[in-house]
Design a protein around this motif. Sequence first.
Motif, mmCIF file in Angstrom:
data_model
loop_
_atom_site.group_PDB
_atom_site.id
_atom_site.type_symbol
_atom_site.label_atom_id
_atom_site.label_comp_id
_atom_site.label_asym_id
_atom_site.label_seq_id
_atom_site.Cartn_x
_atom_site.Cartn_y
_atom_site.Cartn_z
ATOM 1 N N GLY A 106 0.809 -1.221 0.000
ATOM 2 C CA GLY A 106 0.000 0.000 0.000
ATOM 3 C C GLY A 106 0.840 1.267 0.000
ATOM 4 O O GLY A 106 1.926 1.313 0.574
ATOM 5 N N HIS A 107 0.309 2.313 -0.714
ATOM 6 C CA HIS A 107 0.886 3.665 -0.680
ATOM 7 C C HIS A 107 2.292 3.685 -1.302
ATOM 8 O O HIS A 107 2.688 2.722 -1.973
ATOM 9 C CB HIS A 107 0.848 4.222 0.746
ATOM 10 C CG HIS A 107 -0.469 3.935 1.414
ATOM 11 N ND1 HIS A 107 -1.616 4.649 1.145
ATOM 12 C CD2 HIS A 107 -0.850 2.943 2.284
ATOM 13 C CE1 HIS A 107 -2.632 4.134 1.838
ATOM 14 N NE2 HIS A 107 -2.206 3.094 2.534
ATOM 15 N N ASN A 108 3.037 4.770 -1.045
ATOM 16 C CA ASN A 108 4.409 4.856 -1.548
ATOM 17 C C ASN A 108 5.082 6.035 -0.859
ATOM 18 O O ASN A 108 4.422 7.021 -0.498
ATOM 19 C CB ASN A 108 4.418 5.037 -3.079
ATOM 20 C CG ASN A 108 5.702 4.540 -3.720
ATOM 21 O OD1 ASN A 108 6.750 4.462 -3.076
ATOM 22 N ND2 ASN A 108 5.634 4.197 -4.986
ATOM 23 N N ILE A 136 -1.204 -5.210 0.791
ATOM 24 C CA ILE A 136 -0.746 -5.167 2.185
ATOM 25 C C ILE A 136 -0.872 -3.733 2.705
ATOM 26 O O ILE A 136 -0.333 -2.798 2.108
ATOM 27 C CB ILE A 136 0.727 -5.622 2.295
ATOM 28 C CG1 ILE A 136 0.916 -7.021 1.697
ATOM 29 C CG2 ILE A 136 1.195 -5.582 3.757
ATOM 30 C CD1 ILE A 136 0.170 -8.138 2.389
ATOM 31 N N HIS A 137 -1.578 -3.598 3.822
ATOM 32 C CA HIS A 137 -1.784 -2.282 4.442
ATOM 33 C C HIS A 137 -1.688 -2.417 5.950
ATOM 34 O O HIS A 137 -1.632 -3.529 6.494
ATOM 35 C CB HIS A 137 -3.179 -1.740 4.095
ATOM 36 C CG HIS A 137 -3.283 -1.210 2.701
ATOM 37 N ND1 HIS A 137 -3.296 0.127 2.406
ATOM 38 C CD2 HIS A 137 -3.365 -1.863 1.509
ATOM 39 C CE1 HIS A 137 -3.384 0.287 1.093
ATOM 40 N NE2 HIS A 137 -3.431 -0.909 0.518
ATOM 41 N N ALA A 138 -1.702 -1.262 6.625
ATOM 42 C CA ALA A 138 -1.909 -1.225 8.076
ATOM 43 C C ALA A 138 -2.819 -0.039 8.339
ATOM 44 O O ALA A 138 -2.807 0.936 7.587
ATOM 45 C CB ALA A 138 -0.587 -1.077 8.808
ATOM 46 N N ASP A 139 -3.594 -0.137 9.390
ATOM 47 C CA ASP A 139 -4.643 0.844 9.630
ATOM 48 C C ASP A 139 -4.168 1.913 10.620
ATOM 49 O O ASP A 139 -3.108 1.783 11.239
ATOM 50 C CB ASP A 139 -5.877 0.093 10.170
ATOM 51 C CG ASP A 139 -7.164 0.801 9.823
ATOM 52 O OD1 ASP A 139 -7.118 1.856 9.160
ATOM 53 O OD2 ASP A 139 -8.226 0.297 10.224
ATOM 54 N N PRO A 168 6.183 5.029 9.087
ATOM 55 C CA PRO A 168 5.083 5.150 8.126
ATOM 56 C C PRO A 168 4.564 3.822 7.589
ATOM 57 O O PRO A 168 5.320 2.858 7.437
ATOM 58 C CB PRO A 168 5.696 5.984 6.993
ATOM 59 C CG PRO A 168 7.167 5.779 7.090
ATOM 60 C CD PRO A 168 7.489 5.371 8.511
ATOM 61 N N GLU A 169 3.295 3.837 7.273
ATOM 62 C CA GLU A 169 2.657 2.649 6.702
ATOM 63 C C GLU A 169 3.337 2.209 5.408
ATOM 64 O O GLU A 169 3.522 1.014 5.171
ATOM 65 C CB GLU A 169 1.171 2.926 6.448
ATOM 66 C CG GLU A 169 0.429 1.724 5.883
ATOM 67 C CD GLU A 169 -0.985 2.050 5.429
ATOM 68 O OE1 GLU A 169 -1.453 3.187 5.633
ATOM 69 O OE2 GLU A 169 -1.620 1.155 4.833
ATOM 70 N N HIS A 170 3.716 3.181 4.550
ATOM 71 C CA HIS A 170 4.298 2.767 3.266
ATOM 72 C C HIS A 170 5.585 1.975 3.463
ATOM 73 O O HIS A 170 5.883 1.048 2.708
ATOM 74 C CB HIS A 170 4.524 3.979 2.348
ATOM 75 C CG HIS A 170 5.519 4.981 2.851
ATOM 76 N ND1 HIS A 170 6.884 4.795 2.793
ATOM 77 C CD2 HIS A 170 5.346 6.188 3.446
ATOM 78 C CE1 HIS A 170 7.499 5.841 3.323
ATOM 79 N NE2 HIS A 170 6.590 6.702 3.723
HETATM 80 ZN ZN ZN Z 1 -3.191 1.757 3.708
#
Ligand code: ZN
Length: 276
Positions: A70-72, A163-166, A108-110
Amino acid sequence: MVAIGLVLFTACGVETPAPTPSIPPAQSASSAPATSSVPPSSAKPPSSTSQPPPPTQQPKTGKVVVLDPGHNGGNSGRPGEINKQVPAGRGKTKPCNTTGTATNSGYPEHAFTWDVSQRISEALSAKGIRVILTRRNDTGVGPCVDERAAIGNEANADAVVSIHADGSNSAGAHGFHVAYSAPPLNAQQGEPSTKLATALRDGIRAGGFPTSTYLGSNGLAPRADLGGLNLSTRPAALVECGNMRNAAEAAAMASEEGRQSYAAVIAKAIEDYLAG
Ligand code: ZN
């Protein structure tokens, strides 16, 4: 004057041209997806006879998995690009991408999704599964959610796993959940995607991670609003590994051991799905 000239000449003479970089500059993640296919081979010299595969490398399975971190890392610096509206399925549009969340201490999530995806990729590649990532690095911008879906579709992937995290600030909110497109928009979003989501839920839960206390039901979340899932024509699911705002989960996500644990259970779950 002569001395000065000589000094100058000498100074110029010792300069060497900048070496050609051996690594190409980071590319925009909206370019071709990265393929992480072959685990590092052992350092055996080439032989003229046919060689058995190195012991850590299993025969190719013919299976293709698209991992979508997820994201970047470059998203926050390019709001114009990532806020532009793109097709998100069900007749709707959504921003190209978002910056993602972070732990309270700023991890960070990314970075988390990138690292975990690398680890999953290594594990699956070692089992002879071809892995394609939707981005090449953690410094680029995007790709947009519709482009991420297209990568899985064009690869004819056997499984697409985001794949992510909240980042929930609700008191006590913690645990993982797995989202899938519902109601399904095509056959692959039906049983194949729910089986993939269920395999991921079962595997992650069996690995000791608690299911979400605040989203979905028993670790599963049917969703109609996630563009990447809506636009997928392959079996697809999205793992929210946990809540980065929860102290215990944030600590796990920010640690290498924690990320390896997430990756190991997710890789195993994907393998189980592919074998089933
Ligand atoms: Zn996310």
